[in-house]
Design an enzyme around this catalytic site. Structure first.
Site, mmCIF file in Angstrom:
data_model
loop_
_atom_site.group_PDB
_atom_site.id
_atom_site.type_symbol
_atom_site.label_atom_id
_atom_site.label_comp_id
_atom_site.label_asym_id
_atom_site.label_seq_id
_atom_site.Cartn_x
_atom_site.Cartn_y
_atom_site.Cartn_z
ATOM 1 N N LYS A 76 0.826 -1.213 0.000
ATOM 2 C CA LYS A 76 0.000 0.000 0.000
ATOM 3 C C LYS A 76 0.864 1.268 0.000
ATOM 4 O O LYS A 76 0.405 2.333 -0.389
ATOM 5 C CB LYS A 76 -0.917 0.054 1.232
ATOM 6 C CG LYS A 76 -1.759 -1.168 1.573
ATOM 7 C CD LYS A 76 -2.730 -1.597 0.555
ATOM 8 C CE LYS A 76 -3.887 -2.442 1.026
ATOM 9 N NZ LYS A 76 -3.650 -3.854 1.246
HETATM 10 C C1 PLP Z 1 -4.256 -5.006 0.804
HETATM 11 C C2 PLP Z 1 -3.399 -6.207 0.713
HETATM 12 C C3 PLP Z 1 -3.651 -7.211 -0.233
HETATM 13 C C4 PLP Z 1 -4.849 -7.178 -1.147
HETATM 14 O O1 PLP Z 1 -4.828 -6.146 -2.090
HETATM 15 P P1 PLP Z 1 -6.189 -5.646 -2.756
HETATM 16 O O2 PLP Z 1 -5.810 -4.504 -3.585
HETATM 17 O O3 PLP Z 1 -7.095 -5.282 -1.614
HETATM 18 O O4 PLP Z 1 -6.728 -6.806 -3.533
HETATM 19 C C5 PLP Z 1 -2.772 -8.276 -0.310
HETATM 20 N N1 PLP Z 1 -1.717 -8.377 0.522
HETATM 21 C C6 PLP Z 1 -1.451 -7.438 1.448
HETATM 22 C C7 PLP Z 1 -0.285 -7.622 2.339
HETATM 23 C C8 PLP Z 1 -2.275 -6.330 1.574
HETATM 24 O O5 PLP Z 1 -2.008 -5.406 2.508
#
Ligand code: PLP
Length: 492
Positions: free
Chosen positions: A110
């Protein structure tokens, strides 16, 4: 480029407005009408460094900003903020390639988008001549919360409230959020799961957007979740970056197809891969990897989306999601029929399920392969990958490794495989230690040390140091209290 709501063509926005608002006023998601005519020539991007590539791609997706403006925003967002200068490095692991997205300030993928979103938002605010300050509301399954708090810490004219499911994030994820400094940031636990928190946030948008109480405070709402187009757009960049790396290493020729395996929850990351494909990048299959909450696996196999099923708390908690918001954008882009999308989303709201027309399912199956695994397989995979290749992965990435295995077994004519690695293993030390077969007593930090001793991979200081940091955000509220909390507690 035209941006409309997935639920109504009559609702249009410029890209700056879409970033600023987060969610369309009819509850739909802002989406480009078409992605294939943006004038991006991927071949010209492949030799560029991350920043140059990002500026061009973001400019194509968010054309309210000029290239010069975008170059400046990108530089402010990324220069010196990530462990490696190339922001999202790729690492050959066995016969595959891992795309490491967790080298940013909070150890989660993120960070890539949330490092730039505050800059995009404040620039969009100026462009739209908006005087009000921006209050960001965000639901988190663990990682968005911390990355968003870090991104918005003390950014003038913004405040952020993060809602996370009580008991629904890893202890390290929780500590990361509750110790986050900044006078304009807050984290609050809600008594419910991620879906409840996300539904509550979307409802608050609907209920509070015109509320007098917010107007009096001079505030407008926006979102840092991947429902915001400004979150999604930066995630397209690393697909191009990874492709360029493979070309540079001689693993592929320009034009060859590459398959990407994506650990998936809210469908944001994998949707960014679809964006990249529509923008011309030679992508073969996108493999959607889920944990035991396998609503997407079933959907992509049968065309029936049904959230009426048990919700599991797994060791990959950032994917513990039954309502994947961004699927709505995917469906819209596949059918370009906003009426159908409005109808399906209403059905989801009323009955918890919907069923897509056969033609749409055929399109989805051409694009995606779906696979899932439970916690036991996830932990076994952490151990197996480490023993076989020396690569240490977190539980979310392990789900993707297992999905890649299933995909390659089912499709022997697959293309070179890139696995997206979405979190630092040290954010989930208990599951990782168990997967490695390390039996140890004690708390999360004892597990971190055991992993470090066993693997020789250093604990990132920003996680190891959490032990000494004082908790600053300890509110816990019932779901029914979210709107009151937003109105009364918002700090800027
Ligand atoms: C948010 C997240 C995901 C999933 O991503 P999306 O965009 O919500 O599908 C996968 N792995 C981790 C570690 C995350 O923080």
């Amino acid at each position: 480029m035209q941006i409309i709501s997935t639920r109504s063509e009559a609702i249009e926005a410029t890209s700056a407005e879409a970033v600023l608002r987060g969610l369309a006023p009819d509850g739909g998601l802002y989406c480009p009408r078409s992605l294939s005519d943006m004038g991006v020539d991927y071949k010209q991007l492949l030799d560029m460094d991350f920043e140059a590539m990002a500026a061009r791609l973001l400019c194509a997706l968010l054309p309210s900003f000029s290239l010069e403006e975008m170059e400046e925003l990108v530089h402010r967002a990324y220069a010196g903020k990530f462990e490696t200068a190339d922001v999202t490095p790729t690492v050959p692991v066995g016969e595959d390639t891992v795309l490491e997205l967790f080298r940013g300030p909070t150890g989660a993928f993120k960070d890539v988008a949330l490092s730039i979103l505050p800059h995009l938002l404040t620039a969009a605010r100026e462009k739209c001549h908006q005087k009000e300050d921006i209050l960001i509301l965000t639901a988190t399954s663990g990682d968005t919360g911390k990355a968003a708090m870090a991104g918005f810490e003390d950014v003038p004219g913004t405040g952020i409230i993060v809602f996370y499911p009580q008991g629904g994030v890893s202890p390290v994820q929780r500590l990361q959020m509750v110790t986050q400094p900044g006078k304009n940031v807050q984290a609050c636990a809600v008594m419910g799961n991620f879906d409840d928190a996300q539904t509550g946030v979307k409802k608050a948008f609907g209920d509070l957007s015109g509320a007098a109480a917010l107007k009096e405070k001079g505030l407008v709402l926006s979102s840092a979740n991947s429902i915001n187009l400004g979150r999604l757009a930066p995630q397209t960049v690393y697909y191009f970056k990874a492709y360029g790396d493979l070309v540079r290493r001689g693993q592929i020729q320009v034009g060859d197809l590459v398959d990407f395996v994506v650990p998936t929850g809210n469908f944001g990351d994998i949707l960014a891969g679809f964006f990249a494909k529509q923008m011309g990048l030679p992508i073969g299959k996108l493999v959607c990897a889920s944990n035991q909450n396998d609503v997407l696996t079933d959907f992509l196999r049968t065309g029936v989306y049904d959230r009426n099923r048990p919700f599991f708390r797994t060791c990959s908690p950032s994917m513990d999601i039954l309502i994947s918001s961004n699927l709505e954008r995917m469906l819209y882009l596949c059918c370009e029929d906003t009426q159908l999308i409005a109808h399906l989303m209403e059905e989801l709201k009323q009955t918890g399920r919907y069923d897509v027309p056969a033609g749409l399912l055929i399109k989805l199956k051409r694009l995606f392969f779906a696979a899932s695994c439970d916690d036991e397989q996830t932990k076994k995979t952490i151990g197996r990958v480490f023993r076989k290749t020396g690569y240490l992965c977190d539980p979310h990435t392990a789900v993707a490794f297992e999905a890649a295995r299933q995909y390659k077994a089912a499709c022997p004519d697959h293309h070179p495989v890139v696995i997206l690695s979405t979190a630092s293993p040290y954010k989930f030390p208990a599951a990782v230690a168990e997967g490695l077969g390390l039996c140890c007593e004690g708390d999360e930090f004892a597990h971190m040390e055991a992993i470090e001793n066993h693997t020789g991979r250093p604990i990132p200081p920003f996680l190891g140091n959490l032990r000494q940091m004082p908790p600053l955000h300890e509110d816990v509220i019932p779901l029914s209290d979210m709107e009151r909390y937003i109105l009364e507690e918002a700090r800027l």
